[in-house]
Design a protein around this motif. Sequence first.
Motif, mmCIF file in Angstrom:
data_model
loop_
_atom_site.group_PDB
_atom_site.id
_atom_site.type_symbol
_atom_site.label_atom_id
_atom_site.label_comp_id
_atom_site.label_asym_id
_atom_site.label_seq_id
_atom_site.Cartn_x
_atom_site.Cartn_y
_atom_site.Cartn_z
ATOM 1 N N GLU A 73 0.826 -1.204 0.000
ATOM 2 C CA GLU A 73 0.000 0.000 0.000
ATOM 3 C C GLU A 73 0.860 1.254 0.000
ATOM 4 N N ARG A 74 1.904 1.249 0.812
ATOM 5 C CA ARG A 74 2.746 2.445 0.896
ATOM 6 C C ARG A 74 3.596 2.631 -0.357
ATOM 7 N N PHE A 75 4.095 1.542 -0.928
ATOM 8 C CA PHE A 75 4.826 1.675 -2.188
ATOM 9 C C PHE A 75 3.928 2.299 -3.254
ATOM 10 N N GLN A 76 2.691 1.839 -3.333
ATOM 11 C CA GLN A 76 1.768 2.370 -4.332
ATOM 12 C C GLN A 76 1.549 3.865 -4.137
ATOM 13 N N GLY A 77 1.360 4.279 -2.884
ATOM 14 C CA GLY A 77 1.136 5.690 -2.613
ATOM 15 C C GLY A 77 2.369 6.556 -2.786
ATOM 16 N N LEU A 78 3.555 5.961 -2.662
ATOM 17 C CA LEU A 78 4.792 6.720 -2.780
ATOM 18 C C LEU A 78 5.210 6.962 -4.227
ATOM 19 N N VAL A 79 4.806 6.086 -5.135
ATOM 20 C CA VAL A 79 5.263 6.173 -6.526
ATOM 21 C C VAL A 79 5.082 7.570 -7.128
ATOM 22 N N PRO A 80 3.912 8.213 -7.024
ATOM 23 C CA PRO A 80 3.776 9.532 -7.656
ATOM 24 C C PRO A 80 4.436 10.677 -6.889
ATOM 25 N N ARG A 81 5.003 10.385 -5.725
ATOM 26 C CA ARG A 81 5.529 11.453 -4.874
ATOM 27 C C ARG A 81 7.054 11.534 -4.851
ATOM 28 N N LEU A 82 7.750 10.479 -5.262
ATOM 29 C CA LEU A 82 9.182 10.412 -5.071
ATOM 30 C C LEU A 82 9.951 10.591 -6.374
ATOM 31 N N PRO A 83 11.273 10.880 -6.302
ATOM 32 C CA PRO A 83 12.086 11.041 -7.513
ATOM 33 C C PRO A 83 12.058 9.788 -8.370
ATOM 34 N N ALA A 84 12.299 9.968 -9.665
ATOM 35 C CA ALA A 84 12.138 8.890 -10.643
ATOM 36 C C ALA A 84 12.850 7.588 -10.290
ATOM 37 N N PRO A 85 14.136 7.593 -9.879
ATOM 38 C CA PRO A 85 14.778 6.304 -9.608
ATOM 39 C C PRO A 85 14.084 5.509 -8.511
ATOM 40 N N VAL A 86 13.643 6.222 -7.484
ATOM 41 C CA VAL A 86 12.972 5.551 -6.371
ATOM 42 C C VAL A 86 11.563 5.144 -6.778
ATOM 43 N N ALA A 87 10.866 6.023 -7.470
ATOM 44 C CA ALA A 87 9.497 5.724 -7.894
ATOM 45 C C ALA A 87 9.453 4.497 -8.794
ATOM 46 N N GLU A 88 10.391 4.398 -9.723
ATOM 47 C CA GLU A 88 10.426 3.243 -10.626
ATOM 48 C C GLU A 88 10.675 1.950 -9.848
ATOM 49 N N PHE A 89 11.581 2.010 -8.914
ATOM 50 C CA PHE A 89 11.882 0.846 -8.088
ATOM 51 C C PHE A 89 10.663 0.443 -7.254
ATOM 52 N N TYR A 90 10.015 1.428 -6.644
ATOM 53 C CA TYR A 90 8.864 1.142 -5.787
ATOM 54 C C TYR A 90 7.667 0.628 -6.580
ATOM 55 N N ARG A 91 7.552 1.024 -7.823
ATOM 56 C CA ARG A 91 6.460 0.503 -8.650
ATOM 57 C C ARG A 91 6.578 -1.016 -8.786
ATOM 58 N N GLY A 92 7.786 -1.498 -8.975
ATOM 59 C CA GLY A 92 7.998 -2.939 -9.050
ATOM 60 C C GLY A 92 7.829 -3.633 -7.708
#
Length: 212
Positions: free
Chosen positions: A127-146
Motif C-alpha cells: 500500500e505504501r509503495f503504491q502511494g509513494l510512486v507519484p511522490r518520489l524522484p524517478a529512480p525511487v518511484a520506478e523501483f517502488y512501482r515494481g
Amino acid sequence: MSVPAAAELGLAAATPAAWFDAAERSLGVLLVDHANCEKKAASTALGLMFAYSDDPVLGVALARLAREELRHYEQVLGLLGRLQLPYVRLAPGRYATELRRALATREPARRLDLLLVGALIEARSAERFQGLVPRLPAPVAEFYRGLEAAEARHRSLYLRLATGYAAASGLDLAGRYATLATAEAALATRPDDRFRFHSGPPAAGAERALSG
C-alpha cells in the motif's frame, strides 16, 4: 492512499496522507529504514523455516521469499549509493515490536498468527509503495512501482500458507485476521514521534519524526 486500495489488500485502514507527506520530506530515513525492513523480512522468513522445519511446503516457499527480500535489500543499498544518501544507524520504530505483542503465545495459534502478521506487513508495504510512486524522484518511484507487485505477491503467499494451516488445524482464520488487522491498522495510523517506513504519521511537534 485511498481506502478502497487499502481494503483490496486486506488492511483495516488506509495510511494517512500525513505519512506520505513526511516521506517526501525524509527520503534518506525512508530508504534506510526500508533497507532495514527488507533484512527483517528475510529474517522473519528464515525464522519461520527453522521454527516449523517439519513443513517442507512452508520451507520451500519461504526460502524463495527470503532470497527475494535480500535481493531487495541489495537494491535499496544501491539506490542509496546512486542518490548519495548515507546509510546511517536508525533506532527501531514501534510497529513490529507492538504488532508482535498481539500474537498468540501458544501453538497452534501462534503459527497462524505469525503467518497472518506476515501477510499484513506485506500488505502495508504494498500500500505504501503504491502511494509513494507519484511522490518520489524517478529512480525511487520506478523501483517502488515494481516492489508494490512483489509485496502483494508476498502477502498472497503468507495468506495461502495461513489458510491451509488454519484449515488443517481447525483454527478461526477470519476471526484472528480481523483482530490482527485492527491492531496493525492502529499502529499504522496512530501519530508517531519517529518517522519510519511502517510508522504512523508524525505527531504534532515531534522533533524526531523526520530524523533518526
